[in-house]
Design a protein around this motif. Structure first.
Motif: not given
Length: 224
Positions: A8, A13, A107, A111, A116, A143, A146
């Motif tokens: 994260s 996250d 991630l 995003d 990220h 996420c 995002e």
């Protein structure tokens, strides 16, 4: 027993995108590790109380999710850039060599938050099979606040193709998210309990279960 690492950029996250899946891994006896690339500090304008509270939140979430060990890179939040990525790659590489993860949860590459995207870039540099022979799966997670606010460019849009049934873990996921009280709000704020549960319901409907988390599987190596 599998070795799993979740990455994260910021604490929360991991719960938003993969909290139920992490809980499921822990319940199955897998070893789960956590890598956080950024942190908040006083020099960046955060109060002593905020910095201390964030570190305590990390420890509490570790306990709920069953994390074996957490790695903090401590780069300043909201300040990741291409220069820092070059620094991050060897540090992440060393962590992977120590943990030897079979599964990576990372991630999404597109995003809205630049932290990220730079975290994704650094992690992907550490997934080459000839250097990390133990690695079998690389999955991207969505996420809330995002992923859905990123430009829906066809070459980068989040394309879920892997679903995990988290029906038995949805309440504990919400419990973990409530530790990050300052990050939660009331609907229609994206990071709300209602929205987290709604997304899990929607993903569950696609997968034919009550609640699910969705991932984009970008690497799967089937070997002993």
């Amino acid at each position: 027993m599998k070795k799993v690492i979740v990455i994260s950029a910021h604490p929360d996250d991991e719960v938003l995108g993969a909290g139920g899946t992490i809980l499921k891994h822990s319940a199955q006896g897998d070893q789960v590790f956590w890598l956080i690339t950024t942190n908040i500090t006083e020099p960046d304008g955060f109060t002593v109380e905020m910095v201390s509270e964030r570190q305590e939140e990390i420890k509490e979430v570790e306990k709920i999710l069953g994390i074996q060990k957490t790695y903090l890179l401590n780069y300043p939040t909201m300040k990741l850039d291409s220069r820092i990525v070059n620094e991050m790659v060897p540090r992440i590489s060393e962590i992977f060599k120590e943990v030897e993860p079979e599964i990576i949860y990372c991630l999404n590459r597109s995003d809205a938050h630049s932290d990220h995207r730079y975290t994704f870039d650094a992690v992907m540099s550490c997934t080459k099979s000839f250097r990390y022979s133990y690695l079998k799966q690389v999955l991207l997670y969505e996420c809330i606040s995002e992923t859905e606010f990123a430009p829906a460019l066809p070459e980068k849009v989040f394309l879920p193709n892997y679903y995990v049934d988290i029906s038995n873990f949805i309440e504990k996921k919400l419990e973990a998210m409530n530790i990050y009280a300052s990050e939660l709000g009331e609907h229609p704020f994206p990071r709300s309990e209602r929205n987290i549960k709604a997304l899990a319901t929607y993903r569950g409907a696609i997968a034919g279960v009550e609640y699910a988390e969705a991932f984009q599987l970008i690497k799967f190596i089937d070997k002993e």
